[in-house]
Design a protein around this motif. Structure first.
Motif, PDB file in Angstrom:
ATOM      1  N   GLN A  76      92.759  13.293  67.808  1.00  0.00           N
ATOM      2  CA  GLN A  76      93.628  12.496  66.965  1.00  0.00           C
ATOM      3  C   GLN A  76      95.061  12.963  67.104  1.00  0.00           C
ATOM      4  O   GLN A  76      95.376  14.123  66.828  1.00  0.00           O
ATOM      5  CB  GLN A  76      93.209  12.592  65.491  1.00  0.00           C
ATOM      6  N   TYR A  81      79.807  15.300  66.881  1.00  0.00           N
ATOM      7  CA  TYR A  81      80.829  14.518  67.554  1.00  0.00           C
ATOM      8  C   TYR A  81      82.116  15.343  67.695  1.00  0.00           C
ATOM      9  O   TYR A  81      82.406  16.200  66.862  1.00  0.00           O
ATOM     10  CB  TYR A  81      81.182  13.275  66.722  1.00  0.00           C
ATOM     11  N   GLN A  88      95.243  17.079  67.919  1.00  0.00           N
ATOM     12  CA  GLN A  88      94.304  17.648  66.952  1.00  0.00           C
ATOM     13  C   GLN A  88      92.899  17.258  67.366  1.00  0.00           C
ATOM     14  O   GLN A  88      92.637  16.102  67.701  1.00  0.00           O
ATOM     15  CB  GLN A  88      94.577  17.125  65.540  1.00  0.00           C
ATOM     16  N   LEU A 148      88.970  17.158  66.174  1.00  0.00           N
ATOM     17  CA  LEU A 148      88.125  17.151  64.990  1.00  0.00           C
ATOM     18  C   LEU A 148      86.659  17.101  65.392  1.00  0.00           C
ATOM     19  O   LEU A 148      86.267  16.279  66.216  1.00  0.00           O
ATOM     20  CB  LEU A 148      88.443  15.947  64.112  1.00  0.00           C
ATOM     21  N   GLU A 156      82.398  19.683  49.463  1.00  0.00           N
ATOM     22  CA  GLU A 156      82.944  20.176  50.727  1.00  0.00           C
ATOM     23  C   GLU A 156      81.819  20.300  51.758  1.00  0.00           C
ATOM     24  O   GLU A 156      80.771  20.855  51.468  1.00  0.00           O
ATOM     25  CB  GLU A 156      83.599  21.528  50.483  1.00  0.00           C
ATOM     26  N   ARG A 165      91.908  27.310  63.796  1.00  0.00           N
ATOM     27  CA  ARG A 165      92.558  26.177  63.143  1.00  0.00           C
ATOM     28  C   ARG A 165      93.808  25.765  63.903  1.00  0.00           C
ATOM     29  O   ARG A 165      94.130  24.590  63.982  1.00  0.00           O
ATOM     30  CB  ARG A 165      92.938  26.538  61.695  1.00  0.00           C
ATOM     31  N   TYR A 199      86.256  14.406  68.176  1.00  0.00           N
ATOM     32  CA  TYR A 199      87.288  13.388  68.189  1.00  0.00           C
ATOM     33  C   TYR A 199      88.621  14.039  68.527  1.00  0.00           C
ATOM     34  O   TYR A 199      88.854  15.208  68.223  1.00  0.00           O
ATOM     35  CB  TYR A 199      87.435  12.725  66.813  1.00  0.00           C
ATOM     36  N   PHE A 241      83.276  15.927  58.494  1.00  0.00           N
ATOM     37  CA  PHE A 241      84.255  16.471  59.420  1.00  0.00           C
ATOM     38  C   PHE A 241      84.614  17.914  59.088  1.00  0.00           C
ATOM     39  O   PHE A 241      84.648  18.321  57.926  1.00  0.00           O
ATOM     40  CB  PHE A 241      85.537  15.635  59.388  1.00  0.00           C
ATOM     41  N   GLY A 242      84.908  18.654  60.144  1.00  0.00           N
ATOM     42  CA  GLY A 242      85.506  19.964  59.973  1.00  0.00           C
ATOM     43  C   GLY A 242      87.000  19.825  59.725  1.00  0.00           C
ATOM     44  O   GLY A 242      87.539  18.717  59.741  1.00  0.00           O
ATOM     45  N   PRO A 243      87.688  20.952  59.516  1.00  0.00           N
ATOM     46  CA  PRO A 243      89.121  20.904  59.203  1.00  0.00           C
ATOM     47  C   PRO A 243      90.003  20.610  60.405  1.00  0.00           C
ATOM     48  O   PRO A 243      91.181  20.308  60.244  1.00  0.00           O
ATOM     49  CB  PRO A 243      89.401  22.300  58.654  1.00  0.00           C
TER      50      PRO A 243
END
Lengths: 117, 113
Positions: A37, A33, A88, A90, A1, A9, A35, A108-110
């Motif tokens: 999505q 970064y 979303q 990210l 992880e 969240r 992103y 990546f984070g959640p």
């Protein structure tokens, strides 16, 4: 992880509000970064950073802004949220290149699921 | 224009079979290609990387091939399990793009008993 965290969240907010999405990593990575999505769609790079005080816009135009004052912290801010910002978000960071050249494996984070009403 | 294509339709296979996912690209000269797994509501997780001068890479039940002539990568999961059900993304890294990756839309894999 991976040790990369995003808060909140989930966020539901009204139009015109200012919001900040938090992203932190404890891996000491220089590159980070953001992103965007949408469901069933590809990740679009909206911001990236090579290190402290370095930020660049990504391939997808975004009304958001970012800052990088500390290596571990890369927050994203929307000054005035609109329904079109619903998506979303990210955050990711990448490790330094390994032997043999650039690899840029990203962690990546959640994610933060943002809904603007 | 540059494009990365992955099967938009879900791939349904039976447990124990080999799943094969395809990533095709046009107008890119990638220095490397990566595969990620993404579960619903979560961020992608890195699985494998293959460089332009490599034909094949393996990791446990995973295998990736890279054909720069066909502009295609194949991602195989052997002896698939229901726990392998997820969306799999390919991502291209291009020399000189300052560490940025470009992602495909992903293919959803469903492994049934």
């Amino acid at each position: 992880e991976a040790d990369i965290y995003q808060t909140p969240r989930y966020l539901v907010i009204g139009t015109g509000k200012k919001i900040t999405l938090e992203c932190s990593q404890t891996m000491g990575h220089d590159k980070m970064y953001w992103y965007q999505q949408d469901p069933g769609m590809e990740l679009h790079l909206i911001h990236y950073s090579y290190g402290v005080n370095s930020t660049e816009k990504g391939d997808l135009s975004s009304e958001s802004t970012v800052s990088r004052i500390r290596t571990e912290h890369f927050p994203l801010t929307l000054e005035s949220a609109r329904p079109s910002h619903t998506s979303q978000y990210l955050c990711a960071s990448s490790e330094p290149p390994g032997s043999g050249g650039v690899t840029d494996t990203q962690y990546f984070g959640p994610g933060t699921r943002l809904t603007v009403l | 224009s540059q494009k990365i294509e992955q099967n938009s339709e879900a791939l349904n296979i039976q447990e124990g079979k080999t799943a094969t996912l395809t990533c095709n690209y046009t107008n890119y000269s990638p220095a490397y290609l990566q595969w990620y797994r993404q579960d619903p509501g979560r961020g992608p997780v890195f699985l494998l990387l293959i460089r332009e001068n490599e034909k094949e890479k393996r990791k446990e039940r995973l295998k990736v091939t890279f054909d720069t002539t066909l502009k295609q990568s194949l991602f195989h999961i052997t002896a698939s399990q229901p726990a392998d059900s997820a969306t799999y993304l390919c991502a291209l890294g291009v020399s000189g793009t300052a560490s940025k990756l470009t992602f495909g839309t992903g293919t959803r894999l469903q492994v049934t008993l």
